[in-house]
Design an enzyme around this catalytic site. Structure first.
Site, PDB file in Angstrom:
ATOM      1  N   HIS C 217       0.525  -1.142   0.133  1.00 51.19           N
ATOM      2  CA  HIS C 217       0.295  -0.217  -0.004  1.00 51.19           C
ATOM      3  C   HIS C 217       0.805   1.233   0.190  1.00 51.19           C
ATOM      4  O   HIS C 217       0.328   1.981  -0.801  1.00 51.19           O
ATOM      5  CB  HIS C 217      -0.970  -0.669   1.470  1.00 51.19           C
ATOM      6  CG  HIS C 217      -2.040   1.314   0.969  1.00 51.19           C
ATOM      7  ND1 HIS C 217      -2.998   1.154  -0.646  1.00 51.19           N
ATOM      8  CD2 HIS C 217      -1.971   2.267   1.633  1.00 51.19           C
ATOM      9  CE1 HIS C 217      -3.818   1.971  -0.608  1.00 51.19           C
ATOM     10  NE2 HIS C 217      -3.325   2.360   0.268  1.00 51.19           N
ATOM     11  N   TYR C 221       1.781   5.010  -2.816  1.00 54.99           N
ATOM     12  CA  TYR C 221       2.169   6.207  -1.913  1.00 54.99           C
ATOM     13  C   TYR C 221       2.925   6.883  -2.118  1.00 54.99           C
ATOM     14  O   TYR C 221       3.394   7.967  -2.548  1.00 54.99           O
ATOM     15  CB  TYR C 221       1.878   6.398  -0.660  1.00 54.99           C
ATOM     16  CG  TYR C 221      -0.125   6.940  -0.112  1.00 54.99           C
ATOM     17  CD1 TYR C 221      -0.456   7.884  -0.323  1.00 54.99           C
ATOM     18  CD2 TYR C 221      -0.103   5.555   0.360  1.00 54.99           C
ATOM     19  CE1 TYR C 221      -1.605   7.470  -0.136  1.00 54.99           C
ATOM     20  CE2 TYR C 221      -1.731   5.510   0.586  1.00 54.99           C
ATOM     21  CZ  TYR C 221      -2.613   6.805   0.193  1.00 54.99           C
ATOM     22  OH  TYR C 221      -3.785   6.523   0.396  1.00 54.99           O
ATOM     23  N   HIS C 368      -9.338   0.909 -10.727  1.00 56.34           N
ATOM     24  CA  HIS C 368      -9.083   1.538 -10.339  1.00 56.34           C
ATOM     25  C   HIS C 368      -7.401   1.781 -10.177  1.00 56.34           C
ATOM     26  O   HIS C 368      -7.930   3.371 -10.230  1.00 56.34           O
ATOM     27  CB  HIS C 368      -9.509   0.974  -8.904  1.00 56.34           C
ATOM     28  CG  HIS C 368      -8.978   1.566  -7.608  1.00 56.34           C
ATOM     29  ND1 HIS C 368      -9.653   2.708  -7.113  1.00 56.34           N
ATOM     30  CD2 HIS C 368      -7.944   1.363  -7.013  1.00 56.34           C
ATOM     31  CE1 HIS C 368      -8.724   2.786  -6.164  1.00 56.34           C
ATOM     32  NE2 HIS C 368      -8.057   2.391  -6.005  1.00 56.34           N
ATOM     33  N   PHE C 369      -6.985   1.268  -9.875  1.00 57.02           N
ATOM     34  CA  PHE C 369      -6.293   1.738 -10.480  1.00 57.02           C
ATOM     35  C   PHE C 369      -5.347   2.247 -12.285  1.00 57.02           C
ATOM     36  O   PHE C 369      -4.292   2.970 -11.516  1.00 57.02           O
ATOM     37  CB  PHE C 369      -4.581   0.973  -9.540  1.00 57.02           C
ATOM     38  CG  PHE C 369      -4.350  -0.963 -10.263  1.00 57.02           C
ATOM     39  CD1 PHE C 369      -4.711  -0.678 -11.899  1.00 57.02           C
ATOM     40  CD2 PHE C 369      -5.169  -1.719 -10.095  1.00 57.02           C
ATOM     41  CE1 PHE C 369      -3.977  -2.471 -12.235  1.00 57.02           C
ATOM     42  CE2 PHE C 369      -5.080  -3.256 -10.412  1.00 57.02           C
ATOM     43  CZ  PHE C 369      -4.566  -3.017 -12.108  1.00 57.02           C
ATOM     44  N   HIS C 370      -6.233   2.377 -12.585  1.00 59.09           N
ATOM     45  CA  HIS C 370      -5.804   3.494 -14.024  1.00 59.09           C
ATOM     46  C   HIS C 370      -6.530   4.413 -13.782  1.00 59.09           C
ATOM     47  O   HIS C 370      -6.020   5.478 -14.808  1.00 59.09           O
ATOM     48  CB  HIS C 370      -6.463   1.889 -15.465  1.00 59.09           C
ATOM     49  CG  HIS C 370      -5.380   0.631 -16.117  1.00 59.09           C
ATOM     50  ND1 HIS C 370      -6.064   0.134 -15.281  1.00 59.09           N
ATOM     51  CD2 HIS C 370      -4.530   1.354 -16.580  1.00 59.09           C
ATOM     52  CE1 HIS C 370      -5.060  -0.758 -15.938  1.00 59.09           C
ATOM     53  NE2 HIS C 370      -4.493  -0.137 -16.463  1.00 59.09           N
ATOM     54  N   ARG C 433     -10.578 -10.353 -12.974  1.00 60.63           N
ATOM     55  CA  ARG C 433      -9.477  -9.120 -13.164  1.00 60.63           C
ATOM     56  C   ARG C 433      -7.701 -10.356 -13.770  1.00 60.63           C
ATOM     57  O   ARG C 433      -8.617 -11.404 -12.543  1.00 60.63           O
ATOM     58  CB  ARG C 433      -9.094  -8.590 -11.930  1.00 60.63           C
ATOM     59  CG  ARG C 433      -8.174  -8.983 -10.850  1.00 60.63           C
ATOM     60  CD  ARG C 433      -7.353  -7.972  -9.710  1.00 60.63           C
ATOM     61  NE  ARG C 433      -6.557  -7.391 -10.617  1.00 60.63           N
ATOM     62  CZ  ARG C 433      -5.680  -6.616  -9.579  1.00 60.63           C
ATOM     63  NH1 ARG C 433      -6.421  -6.556  -8.060  1.00 60.63           N
ATOM     64  NH2 ARG C 433      -4.478  -6.513  -9.627  1.00 60.63           N
ATOM     65  N   ARG C 434      -7.729 -10.130 -14.062  1.00 61.79           N
ATOM     66  CA  ARG C 434      -6.087 -10.908 -14.036  1.00 61.79           C
ATOM     67  C   ARG C 434      -6.756 -12.379 -14.702  1.00 61.79           C
ATOM     68  O   ARG C 434      -6.338 -13.751 -13.639  1.00 61.79           O
ATOM     69  CB  ARG C 434      -4.873 -11.121 -12.732  1.00 61.79           C
ATOM     70  CG  ARG C 434      -4.823 -10.470 -12.382  1.00 61.79           C
ATOM     71  CD  ARG C 434      -3.964 -10.457 -11.389  1.00 61.79           C
ATOM     72  NE  ARG C 434      -2.762  -9.232 -10.665  1.00 61.79           N
ATOM     73  CZ  ARG C 434      -3.020  -9.265  -9.160  1.00 61.79           C
ATOM     74  NH1 ARG C 434      -2.773 -10.100  -8.459  1.00 61.79           N
ATOM     75  NH2 ARG C 434      -1.060  -8.333  -9.136  1.00 61.79           N
TER      76      ARG C 434
END
Lengths: 40, 155, 550
Positions: C217, C221, C368-370, C433-434
């Protein structure tokens, strides 16, 4: 820590409305997924 | 550190919203039992097939209102003969793995469990509607990962 | 302009970043086509191999190198030229990371490491893959300590003074990064490597997952904070104002040291081996790390409004039209910020304990992470690239380049909107996903997923293709400004490093007393992790042997 500022604070009304809209987006998205969770 | 009046209001509003979110999920989880899949039971991953309840995988009726479903996940399938459970009854899923990490995920339900070798994942769920539900693995487990699926029939 | 040697160091970092970006985005293009069954890979290449390369090269390598390129330039600019030792160790760090990157990439390409960038045990890759990843981390530590050394020299020469905001934020990010990496270093060094080389037979799987996410995590950041640095320090200069509030900017950053680490369990909410109490405690800590982002949102809009009003904007939103929209350095970062609104909101949902069951390991997470690292972070880096590379090479950034830059960010925006919206909806419907292309034996639910207006087979592929074209355009801009554009000769042609002034006379000094923040950070880490990790070790089930299931 305390800062002596001129009595009148600068005009940040637009900022306030903008961040509150961000807050509304967060709440709406969260509530939608919360209801999807409850419905499953 | 000077904070503009609006910034104070914004922070109070933001933090209050976060507190509300946390309270809603916290109360729902801890006083209504809506906790995510989990559990602290462990198992020898090499002796899964001889350890209860996985020595006899499938559906077992525990009492009038409760059924247990034991599942063994392995690359790239689930060992469980014919999964048929009634709607409106509490179903307790217990899943473990004999090899790598998998998931046991029932489409369109709250059942979305990580399956970790050495651990037993537990999740309690009550189906509302009868039908045939797709079960799939959503944690990458190897070249056949996308073929790892089965079905559960709710009557 | 900063010293030539510092420029060379920064340029090499940025160069490697864009090589990784080129290969990584190509892998992304292949993936969207495989996922909608439009492409069959040759037998020697596998979907999961490409997926591993995509994740490692973009999420780990592109980001890390770019970040160090940015840090080196900014630290040299704000604290002065690097001394010989700082340079030496920076280069050692660069080469150690690069050797690690090459090792890991070779293992992925040779099919010995199709374990994705999360490398969850007991999937067992070649031991050299883990050695490669360890070298990547150790190299970043060496580079980090070089920058810390540069900072310490400055502090000694400026006793009692707060450091410049850029340096302060760099050091914050580095402190967080070093503490965060302890987890992944521990698991790779003491669990994965002995196990992968056969020195021990088994691995404690749940412990390895928890140590990974202790790192995983704060890793996000580590990507986000350099973007925030650009938002706090670069953007005001582009708008012609000062930093909105120096003290609040520093406060937001130290909050990230405290709260970005003891939160990893929110990636493990649906798994066994961690009791609900510890999961929920870390959920609460995760919500704490939202607060510095709330502060940041206000500072950003405040900066815009102040700048817009200074340029004559009237009324509630008149300032908005007075922002420098024709400046690609600003517009790119503005779009990046806009994407972070739904991105951050989605993150709150993911971390909301049992709500995670709706989205965990679905396409939602990919979406989300894109719209977090893939756009807010990546597009901020693009916006920086437009001036950073010509600044370092002393070449011109022509009108044509500015136009191409606009086309690049507009296409990235459109592509990402299509792809990420489609991914979010697919995830809510339940698509995993994946996962390579599959119809799950034509199960009706699986067929339904891909039946929507936005979730049909084509939307994601169209989005992915537009993104790839955008990426290639960016590569063109980088190559031009790095090697081919004409050298700036007139004063006006030189590209500047836009670093805003920041009034620090009212900033409390204790904000730069790092030991306070490091101390509290470790206290929080111990509270959040000591007991559950002890339990995982003490009550461990028999360990797992390795499996190569690909």
């Amino acid at each position: 820590m305390k800062k002596t500022k001129p009595a009148k604070e600068e005009n940040l009304k637009g900022t306030f409305v903008s961040v509150m809209s961000v807050g509304v987006i967060i709440i709406v998205m969260w509530v939608v997924v919360y209801y999807m969770y409850v419905a499953r | 550190m000077h904070l503009h009046k609006y910034e104070k209001i914004w922070l109070i509003f933001g933090i209050a919203s976060l507190v509300v979110f946390l309270s809603v999920v916290g109360i729902s989880a801890f006083s209504h039992g809506h906790t995510p899949a989990g559990g602290m039971d462990t198992i020898d991953p090499k002796k899964v097939n001889e350890t209860a309840p996985f020595d006899n995988p499938g559906v077992t009726q525990l009492d009038d209102d409760t059924y247990q479903v034991a599942i063994v996940a392995m690359a790239f399938s689930y060992t469980a003969p014919e999964l048929k459970v009634p709607a409106g009854k509490e179903i307790i899923f217990k899943v473990t793995s004999t090899d790598v990490v998998h998931s046991f995920t029932i489409d369109n339900t709250k059942v979305n469990m990580m399956v970790v070798p050495g651990q037993i994942t537990t999740k309690s769920y009550t189906f509302d509607k009868p039908g045939k539900y797709l079960i799939l693995c959503n944690e990458y487990c190897g070249s056949g990962h996308h073929f790892m699926s089965t079905e559960i029939e709710v009557y | 302009m900063i010293a030539a040697q510092d420029r060379k160091l920064a340029l090499w970092n940025i160069g490697v970043a864009y090589i990784a970006f080129l290969i990584g985005t190509l892998c992304g293009l292949l993936q969207v086509f495989i996922r909608n069954d439009a492409l069959q890979l040759p037998s020697w290449l596998d979907y999961y191999q490409i997926l591993t390369a995509h994740g490692v090269l973009l999420a780990l390598i592109f980001t890390t190198y770019f970040i160090f390129g940015f840090f080196v330039t900014g630290m040299s600019k704000s604290l002065g030229s690097f001394g010989p030792k700082v340079l030496l160790y920076s280069w050692i760090g660069f080469w150690v990371t690069t050797i690690g990157t090459v090792m890991a990439t070779v293992m992925i390409i040779s099919g010995e490491a199709s374990v994705l960038y999360t490398f969850y045990a007991p999937l067992k890759a070649s031991g050299w893959y883990y050695v490669g990843l360890a070298l990547v981390i150790v190299g970043t530590w060496i580079s980090s300590f070089a920058l810390v050394g540069h900072y310490v020299v400055w502090r000694k020469a400026h006793k009692g003074e707060l450091s410049p905001l850029f340096a302060f934020m760099t050091i914050t990010t580095i402190i967080m990064w070093i503490i965060a990496c302890l987890g992944v270093v521990a698991t790779v060094l003491f669990q994965y490597i002995p196990w992968a080389f056969g020195w021990v037979d088994t691995i404690n799987v749940e412990l390895s997952r928890s140590l990974f996410w202790y790192f995983g995590h704060p890793l996000v950041y580590f990507w986000l904070l350099p973007a925030y640095m650009a938002w706090y320090v670069i953007v005001p200069k582009l708008l012609g104002v000062k930093v909105f509030s120096d003290s609040l900017a520093r406060l937001a950053f130290v909050l990230f040291i405290l709260f970005s680490i003891p939160v990893g369990f929110h990636h493990q909410l649906t798994e066994p081996g961690i009791s609900n109490f510890w999961k929920f405690l870390q959920v609460v800590l995760t919500f704490m790390v939202i607060i510095p982002s709330l502060l940041t949102a206000f500072s950003m809009f405040g900066t815009f409004e102040r700048a817009g009003r200074k340029n004559g904007g009237q009324g509630l939103f008149g300032w908005f039209t007075k922002l420098p929209w024709k400046d690609v350095r600003f517009t790119s970062i503005f779009v990046a910020m806009a994407f972070f609104i739904p991105g951050g909101a989605g993150g709150i949902i993911n971390a909301s304990f049992q709500l995670n069951e709706v989205v965990h390991n679905t396409m939602w997470i990919v979406g989300h992470f894109h719209i977090t690292v893939g756009t807010p972070v990546a597009m901020t880096f693009m916006g920086l690239t437009f001036w950073l590379v010509p600044y370092l090479t002393g070449r011109k950034f022509s009108k044509v380049m500015q136009k191409l830059g606009f086309i690049q960010i507009i296409t990235w925006t459109i592509g990402m909107l299509l792809m990420s919206t489609s991914q979010h909806i697919l995830g809510l419907l339940g698509a995993p996903r994946r996962t390579a292309y599959t119809g799950y034996n034509n199960h009706p639910s699986a067929l339904e997923w891909f039946d929507g207006i936005l979730t049909n087979h084509v939307t994601m592929a169209v989005g992915g293709s537009i993104l790839f074209l955008s990426a290639m355009l960016l590569i063109y801009i980088v190559v031009m400004t790095m090697f081919l554009s004409p050298k700036a000769e007139l004063e006006a042609d030189f590209v500047e490093f836009p670093m805003a002034d920041s009034d620090k006379e009212h900033t409390p000094k204790f904000l730069e007393n790092w030991w306070i923040w490091i101390g509290i950070a470790f206290a929080l880490i111990i509270i959040a992790y000591a007991i559950p990790l002890y339990g995982m070790i003490h009550h461990a089930p028999p360990g797992s042997e390795g499996f190569k299931t690909w």
